[in-house]
Design a protein around this motif. Structure first.
Motif, PDB file in Angstrom:
ATOM      1  N   GLY A   1       1.030  -1.448  -0.087  1.00 14.14           N
ATOM      2  CA  GLY A   1       0.265   0.030   0.136  1.00 14.14           C
ATOM      3  C   GLY A   1       1.097   1.341   0.289  1.00 14.14           C
ATOM      4  N   THR A   2       1.807   0.937   0.741  1.00 13.88           N
ATOM      5  CA  THR A   2       3.239   2.005   0.814  1.00 13.88           C
ATOM      6  C   THR A   2       3.591   2.859  -0.488  1.00 13.88           C
ATOM      7  N   ILE A   3       3.758   1.649  -1.144  1.00 18.07           N
ATOM      8  CA  ILE A   3       4.602   2.690  -1.844  1.00 18.07           C
ATOM      9  C   ILE A   3       3.648   1.734  -3.695  1.00 18.07           C
TER      10      ILE A   3
ATOM     11  N   LEU B   1      13.348   3.039  -4.815  1.00 16.87           N
ATOM     12  CA  LEU B   1      14.235   2.298  -5.327  1.00 16.87           C
ATOM     13  C   LEU B   1      14.439   1.253  -3.880  1.00 16.87           C
ATOM     14  N   GLY B   2      14.609   1.866  -3.147  1.00 15.01           N
ATOM     15  CA  GLY B   2      15.163   1.017  -1.631  1.00 15.01           C
ATOM     16  C   GLY B   2      14.717   0.160  -1.371  1.00 15.01           C
ATOM     17  N   MET B   3      13.666   0.622  -1.605  1.00 14.31           N
ATOM     18  CA  MET B   3      11.793  -0.554  -1.415  1.00 14.31           C
ATOM     19  C   MET B   3      12.602  -2.162  -1.501  1.00 14.31           C
ATOM     20  N   PHE B   4      12.502  -1.795  -3.068  1.00 13.46           N
ATOM     21  CA  PHE B   4      13.195  -3.073  -3.766  1.00 13.46           C
ATOM     22  C   PHE B   4      14.291  -3.811  -3.498  1.00 13.46           C
ATOM     23  N   ALA B   5      15.210  -2.814  -3.802  1.00 11.32           N
ATOM     24  CA  ALA B   5      16.309  -3.233  -3.307  1.00 11.32           C
ATOM     25  C   ALA B   5      16.649  -3.963  -2.538  1.00 11.32           C
ATOM     26  N   LEU B   6      15.973  -3.549  -1.179  1.00 15.83           N
ATOM     27  CA  LEU B   6      15.734  -4.276  -0.193  1.00 15.83           C
ATOM     28  C   LEU B   6      14.914  -5.309   0.183  1.00 15.83           C
ATOM     29  N   GLY B   7      14.241  -5.332  -1.072  1.00 21.17           N
ATOM     30  CA  GLY B   7      13.352  -6.859  -0.917  1.00 21.17           C
ATOM     31  C   GLY B   7      14.075  -7.640  -1.730  1.00 21.17           C
ATOM     32  N   PHE B   8      14.794  -7.713  -2.847  1.00 24.57           N
ATOM     33  CA  PHE B   8      15.946  -8.563  -3.471  1.00 24.57           C
ATOM     34  C   PHE B   8      17.335  -8.887  -2.474  1.00 24.57           C
ATOM     35  N   PHE B   9      17.465  -7.853  -2.021  1.00 25.99           N
ATOM     36  CA  PHE B   9      18.656  -8.209  -1.437  1.00 25.99           C
ATOM     37  C   PHE B   9      18.680  -8.367   0.010  1.00 25.99           C
ATOM     38  N   SER B  10      18.278  -8.531   0.344  1.00 27.41           N
ATOM     39  CA  SER B  10      18.636  -8.034   2.385  1.00 27.41           C
ATOM     40  C   SER B  10      17.954  -8.757   2.696  1.00 27.41           C
ATOM     41  N   LYS B  11      18.316 -10.361   4.143  1.00 25.29           N
ATOM     42  CA  LYS B  11      17.704 -11.326   4.531  1.00 25.29           C
ATOM     43  C   LYS B  11      17.434 -10.287   5.798  1.00 25.29           C
TER      44      LYS B  11
ATOM     45  N   GLU C   1       9.173  -5.625   7.476  1.00 29.58           N
ATOM     46  CA  GLU C   1       7.878  -4.907   6.906  1.00 29.58           C
ATOM     47  C   GLU C   1       8.234  -3.498   7.734  1.00 29.58           C
ATOM     48  N   ASN C   2       8.419  -3.690   9.084  1.00 32.00           N
ATOM     49  CA  ASN C   2       8.290  -2.915  10.083  1.00 32.00           C
ATOM     50  C   ASN C   2       9.851  -1.231  10.090  1.00 32.00           C
ATOM     51  N   GLY C   3      11.054  -2.658   9.523  1.00 31.35           N
ATOM     52  CA  GLY C   3      11.386  -1.508   8.775  1.00 31.35           C
ATOM     53  C   GLY C   3      11.701  -0.863   8.091  1.00 31.35           C
ATOM     54  N   LEU C   4      10.684  -1.234   7.186  1.00 34.08           N
ATOM     55  CA  LEU C   4      10.767  -1.066   5.754  1.00 34.08           C
ATOM     56  C   LEU C   4       9.742   0.649   6.036  1.00 34.08           C
ATOM     57  N   LEU C   5       9.387   0.696   6.573  1.00 33.62           N
ATOM     58  CA  LEU C   5       8.361   1.577   7.171  1.00 33.62           C
ATOM     59  C   LEU C   5       9.330   2.870   7.635  1.00 33.62           C
ATOM     60  N   VAL C   6       9.840   2.642   8.624  1.00 37.10           N
ATOM     61  CA  VAL C   6      10.650   3.377   9.277  1.00 37.10           C
ATOM     62  C   VAL C   6      11.650   4.060   8.354  1.00 37.10           C
ATOM     63  N   GLY C   7      12.299   3.222   7.474  1.00 37.82           N
ATOM     64  CA  GLY C   7      13.275   3.451   6.406  1.00 37.82           C
ATOM     65  C   GLY C   7      13.024   4.210   5.074  1.00 37.82           C
ATOM     66  N   THR C   8      11.286   3.723   4.691  1.00 39.50           N
ATOM     67  CA  THR C   8      11.610   4.583   4.264  1.00 39.50           C
ATOM     68  C   THR C   8      10.806   6.262   4.302  1.00 39.50           C
TER      69      THR C   8
ATOM     70  N   THR D   1      16.238   0.938   6.761  1.00 39.82           N
ATOM     71  CA  THR D   1      15.374   0.082   7.200  1.00 39.82           C
ATOM     72  C   THR D   1      16.339  -0.802   7.992  1.00 39.82           C
ATOM     73  N   ILE D   2      17.022  -1.608   7.687  1.00 39.14           N
ATOM     74  CA  ILE D   2      18.518  -2.501   8.018  1.00 39.14           C
ATOM     75  C   ILE D   2      17.823  -2.589   9.491  1.00 39.14           C
ATOM     76  N   LEU D   3      18.880  -0.956  10.033  1.00 36.96           N
ATOM     77  CA  LEU D   3      18.785  -0.728  11.642  1.00 36.96           C
ATOM     78  C   LEU D   3      17.831  -1.060  11.928  1.00 36.96           C
ATOM     79  N   ALA D   4      16.371  -0.322  11.365  1.00 34.83           N
ATOM     80  CA  ALA D   4      14.709  -0.371  12.752  1.00 34.83           C
ATOM     81  C   ALA D   4      14.561  -1.633  12.259  1.00 34.83           C
ATOM     82  N   SER D   5      14.307  -2.346  11.204  1.00 37.04           N
ATOM     83  CA  SER D   5      14.411  -4.066  11.635  1.00 37.04           C
ATOM     84  C   SER D   5      15.403  -4.826  12.385  1.00 37.04           C
ATOM     85  N   LEU D   6      16.134  -4.423  12.900  1.00 35.16           N
ATOM     86  CA  LEU D   6      17.021  -5.033  14.194  1.00 35.16           C
ATOM     87  C   LEU D   6      16.416  -4.872  15.240  1.00 35.16           C
TER      88      LEU D   6
END
Length: 536
Positions: free
Chosen positions: A120-122, A412-422, A426-433, A466-471
């Motif tokens: 919904g966000t993107i 770009l950040g949302m798709f790059a994280l989706g493709f490559f980040s372990k 979702e919670n971290g992604l919304l904060v990072g965006t 996003t990565i920091l918030a996700s952790l």
């Protein structure tokens, strides 16, 4: 309006009627909402490829590229050097995810990878971004029609919207693609006539003009300055604008949707490869026009730089030329507007209406609603288009790029994280965006950093936060998602799925051989531009 003349009006009206008739004919085959979004997957790859070219070139390039080059010279080409790199990235990483999933909205991927809130966000970010971009296209076209015919700009905005709306509502994505094919030929024919008229003017010497332009620094295509406040440097073009254009071609529903109408993933990739090889020549042509106009008009100031090419056509006085130019610019505009209307209504229907408000309705219902949403978005786009008319006088291509740069980092950040980040959740992604938007806004309003870097700044901030918030919120993730590049490779291996379809890779991250030729082409264009300073 009477000065426009009978011949010119005839050319323009015939062109408009032809587009409407084509939409009517194609519309007879639209039976479901999927037909509207994707056609029947019978469109040849070359038509899709031409449609992709026509959509992004648009009136922005026809008017804005010469205007921009008139001001900044040949260095503007640096912003457009990156297309081979962009197309390589998109067809290697993005297309396999979208095509294998059989989606109509590419933002379905975000839900599969992260969840409903991410999707919904993107989707919402893209709807706002595309509305502003399409409004810029609409404004540019209306400036042309007003200049040529005498119609008030606001009236022209409404007329162009109505024409593009009618055949898009009738014919869906198939009408969009085939009208784009016709429109691209008209666009380049008009530009070719202008170029021929310019270089064959009796009192205008191209050779002496080039010498004078070189003395003024207008023919320096490669600026290697590390000044981040300068827009048209090699580094902003190759680094920053590569990220910008990857977002345009990889995360933009308007651009990707037509490739989803291809017969198979190979055809989808070939359609984009056409842009990868052609974009450099197209942009170099229009930018060279602007540089030559600077010499022709001795660098005089125009009230609106976007009318330079129109002023020359008017001064040249060839019977019927203004009619061809009017048709060419309308063609360029409508090739973008029809795509925008179709994709905006597609995302609205699939990502919001069908998902949250009206589930499990008949196909005819969704087709009707898609057409209604097409009308709604057409009306909405008129508002910011009028806003551009009231407040913008610089290159509309640069204005469009600046507007888009606020949004592309988040996408770009949302798709790059989706493709490559372990680790991304979702919670971290919304904060990072959200953090990415804030940092880009502060950068734009409080510093002199040039706008091409906004995409890199926004995406970089998004990824890190996003990565920091996700952790912090969700803890360490032990496994890669199935919807990452690593996860897809493991899934294909585990299930024994074929890596290729008709000779083209279906697995994200695998490189089709033609990409090496595309990279070699990129290196060749750099060498060509570098050599200009020695042989001009």
């Amino acid at each position: 309006m009477t000065e426009f003349g009978t011949i010119n009006w005839t050319i323009l009206i015939v062109y408009i009627i032809a587009n409407l008739l084509l939409g009517l004919v194609i519309g007879k085959n639209i039976e479901s909402d999927d037909d509207f979004y994707l056609g029947k997957k019978t469109t040849p790859w070359w038509a899709i490829g031409i449609s992709v070219v026509a959509t992004y070139v648009s009136a922005m390039t026809f008017l804005g590229a010469p205007a921009w080059a008139y001001k900044d010279g040949l260095s503007v080409i640096a912003i457009h050097l990156n297309y081979p790199l962009v197309i390589m990235a998109v067809i290697i990483f993005f297309f396999p995810f979208f095509y294998n999933a059989g989606v109509a909205s590419i933002y379905e991927y975000q839900e599969k990878r992260f969840g409903k809130r991410a999707r919904g966000t993107i989707s919402a970010i893209w709807l706002v971004s595309q509305t502003m971009s399409s409004a810029a296209v609409l404004y540019a076209t209306s400036v042309v029609l007003s200049f040529i015919t005498g119609i008030p700009v606001v009236t022209a905005i409404i007329i162009v919207t109505i024409i593009a709306l009618i055949y898009t509502v009738m014919g869906g994505i198939t009408a969009v693609i085939w009208t784009d094919v016709i429109q691209s030929f008209i666009l380049f024919a008009g530009a070719g006539i202008i170029f021929y008229a310019l270089v064959t003017q009796g009192d205008f010497s191209v050779e002496s003009s080039l010498a004078a332009l070189k003395a003024e620094g207008k023919l320096d295509p490669l600026n290697f300055s590390f000044d981040f406040d300068t827009t048209t440097t090699v580094w902003s073009g190759i680094l920053a604008m590569t990220l910008y254009h990857i977002t345009v071609y990889g995360t933009n529903q308007m651009m990707v949707q037509r490739t989803l109408a291809a017969k198979n993933i190979g055809d989808a990739k070939k359609s984009y490869l056409l842009m990868g090889f052609a974009a450099f020549f197209i942009y170099l042509f229009f930018i060279a026009l602007g540089v030559l106009f600077y010499s022709y008009y001795d660098g005089k100031t125009f009230e609106n730089e976007n009318t330079i090419i129109l002023q020359f056509a008017s001064d040249y006085g060839l019977p019927g030329l203004m009619g061809v130019i009017a048709a060419a610019v309308m063609a360029a505009s409508m090739s973008s507007l029809d795509s925008a209307f179709n994709s905006l209504s597609t995302v609205t229907t699939i990502d919001f209406y069908k998902k949250y408000w009206a589930k499990d309705k008949p196909e005819k219902h969704y087709l009707t609603m898609t057409r209604i949403f097409t009308l709604v978005w057409a009306l909405i786009i008129i508002i910011p288009a009028i806003g551009y008319h009231l407040h913008s006088t610089g290159s509309i291509l640069e204005v469009l790029s600046k507007v888009g740069s606020f949004f592309v980092g988040a996408q770009l950040g949302m798709f790059a994280l989706g493709f490559f980040s372990k680790q991304a959740t979702e919670n971290g992604l919304l904060v990072g965006t959200a953090a990415g938007f804030i940092v880009v806004t502060v950068t734009a309003t409080s510093t002199d950093v040039a706008w091409p870097w906004y995409a890199a700044i926004g995406a970089g901030t998004n990824v890190i936060v996003t990565i920091l918030a996700s952790l912090l919120i969700d803890g360490k993730q032990e496994e890669y998602s199935e919807y990452t590049v690593v996860g897809q490779k493991r899934m294909f291996a585990k299930e024994g799925l074929p890596e290729k379809e008709n000779g083209w890779y279906r697995i994200p991250g695998k490189v089709d051989p033609i990409n090496y030729y595309l990279f070699a082409f990129f290196v060749t264009t750099l060498m060509f531009l570098w050599s200009i300073q020695y042989w001009v």
